[in-house]
Design a protein around this motif. Structure first.
Motif, short mmCIF file in Angstrom:
data_model
loop_
_atom_site.label_atom_id
_atom_site.label_comp_id
_atom_site.label_asym_id
_atom_site.label_seq_id
_atom_site.Cartn_x
_atom_site.Cartn_y
_atom_site.Cartn_z
N MET A 40 14.80 18.99 -49.00
CA MET A 40 13.72 18.81 -49.97
C MET A 40 12.43 19.38 -49.39
SD MET A 40 14.61 14.94 -51.29
CE MET A 40 14.26 14.19 -49.71
N ASN A 41 11.93 20.43 -50.01
CA ASN A 41 10.70 21.08 -49.58
C ASN A 41 9.62 20.92 -50.64
OD1 ASN A 41 12.06 22.01 -47.26
ND2 ASN A 41 12.69 23.89 -48.31
N SER A 42 8.39 21.18 -50.24
CA SER A 42 7.26 21.09 -51.17
C SER A 42 7.27 19.79 -51.95
CB SER A 42 7.27 22.30 -52.12
OG SER A 42 7.23 23.51 -51.41
N LEU A 43 7.44 18.71 -51.24
CA LEU A 43 7.57 17.41 -51.89
C LEU A 43 6.28 17.01 -52.59
CD1 LEU A 43 9.73 15.67 -49.19
CD2 LEU A 43 10.30 15.78 -51.62
N LYS A 44 6.45 16.31 -53.71
CA LYS A 44 5.35 15.85 -54.53
C LYS A 44 5.39 14.32 -54.63
CE LYS A 44 5.82 19.97 -57.45
NZ LYS A 44 6.05 20.44 -58.86
N PRO A 45 4.26 13.68 -54.91
CA PRO A 45 4.28 12.22 -55.06
C PRO A 45 5.28 11.75 -56.12
CG PRO A 45 2.04 12.98 -54.82
CD PRO A 45 2.89 14.22 -54.92
N GLU A 46 5.49 12.57 -57.15
CA GLU A 46 6.44 12.18 -58.20
C GLU A 46 7.90 12.24 -57.75
OE1 GLU A 46 3.93 14.39 -58.43
OE2 GLU A 46 4.50 16.12 -59.68
N ASP A 47 8.15 12.75 -56.55
CA ASP A 47 9.49 12.72 -55.98
C ASP A 47 9.80 11.37 -55.33
OD1 ASP A 47 8.95 16.10 -54.90
OD2 ASP A 47 10.17 15.44 -56.60
N THR A 48 8.80 10.52 -55.24
CA THR A 48 9.00 9.21 -54.65
C THR A 48 10.02 8.39 -55.44
OG1 THR A 48 6.78 9.13 -53.70
CG2 THR A 48 7.89 7.02 -54.07
N ALA A 49 11.05 7.93 -54.75
CA ALA A 49 12.14 7.19 -55.40
C ALA A 49 13.14 6.75 -54.34
CB ALA A 49 12.83 8.04 -56.44
N VAL A 50 14.09 5.93 -54.76
CA VAL A 50 15.27 5.67 -53.95
C VAL A 50 16.31 6.72 -54.32
CG1 VAL A 50 17.09 4.06 -53.34
CG2 VAL A 50 14.80 3.20 -53.80
N TYR A 51 16.81 7.40 -53.33
CA TYR A 51 17.79 8.47 -53.54
C TYR A 51 19.18 7.93 -53.21
CZ TYR A 51 14.16 11.94 -54.22
OH TYR A 51 13.10 12.66 -54.73
N TYR A 52 20.10 8.12 -54.14
CA TYR A 52 21.46 7.61 -53.99
C TYR A 52 22.44 8.78 -53.91
CZ TYR A 52 19.60 3.10 -55.52
OH TYR A 52 18.88 1.93 -55.62
N CYS A 53 23.30 8.73 -52.92
CA CYS A 53 24.39 9.69 -52.81
C CYS A 53 25.52 9.28 -53.75
CB CYS A 53 24.89 9.75 -51.37
SG CYS A 53 26.26 10.89 -51.10
#
Length: 123
Positions: free
Chosen positions: A82-95
């Motif tokens: 994950m590059n160029s991350l933005k505040p809206e990428d904030t979350a719990v990520y589930y595989c």
């Protein structure tokens, strides 16, 4: 049964990068597709990116050009860069894994989830 072991995630400033990893273990006959979903507070869980056994990929429009999903078939592991991350990428990520497992003398297809990892992007 299949277990998904997730690693990576954490806190990063906007514009930064993170790498998530997810390894599938168990009596796996074949991994059909693996990917990541994310869920922010008060929102539904949505697909971020997925990759098939043949290497085909699918991305959410919001992450195209910034995130890259890849897999190591020998290790039953998927990676999300994950590059160029933005505040809206904030979350719990589930595989997530769509997997065919061996059970006795037959195989059974199932869908499995990891425990989730927090990604927080500060502005």
């Amino acid at each position: 049964q299949v277990h998904l072991l997730e690693s990576g995630g954490g806190l990063v400033q906007a514009g930064g990068s993170l790498r998530l990893s997810c390894q599938a273990t168990g009596r796996i006959f074949r991994i059909n597709q693996m990917g990541y979903y994310r869920q922010a507070p008060g929102k539904q869980r949505d697909l971020v990116a997925a990759i098939t056994s043949g290497g085909g990929t699918n991305y959410a429009d919001s992450v195209k050009g910034r995130f890259t999903i890849s897999r190591d078939n020998a290790k039953n592991t998927v990676y999300l860069q994950m590059n160029s991350l933005k505040p809206e990428d904030t979350a719990v990520y589930y595989c997530n894994a769509d997997t065919t497992i061996v059970q006795g003398t037959s195989t059974i297809r199932g869908n499995y989830w990891g425990q989730g990892t927090q990604v927080t992007v500060s502005s």
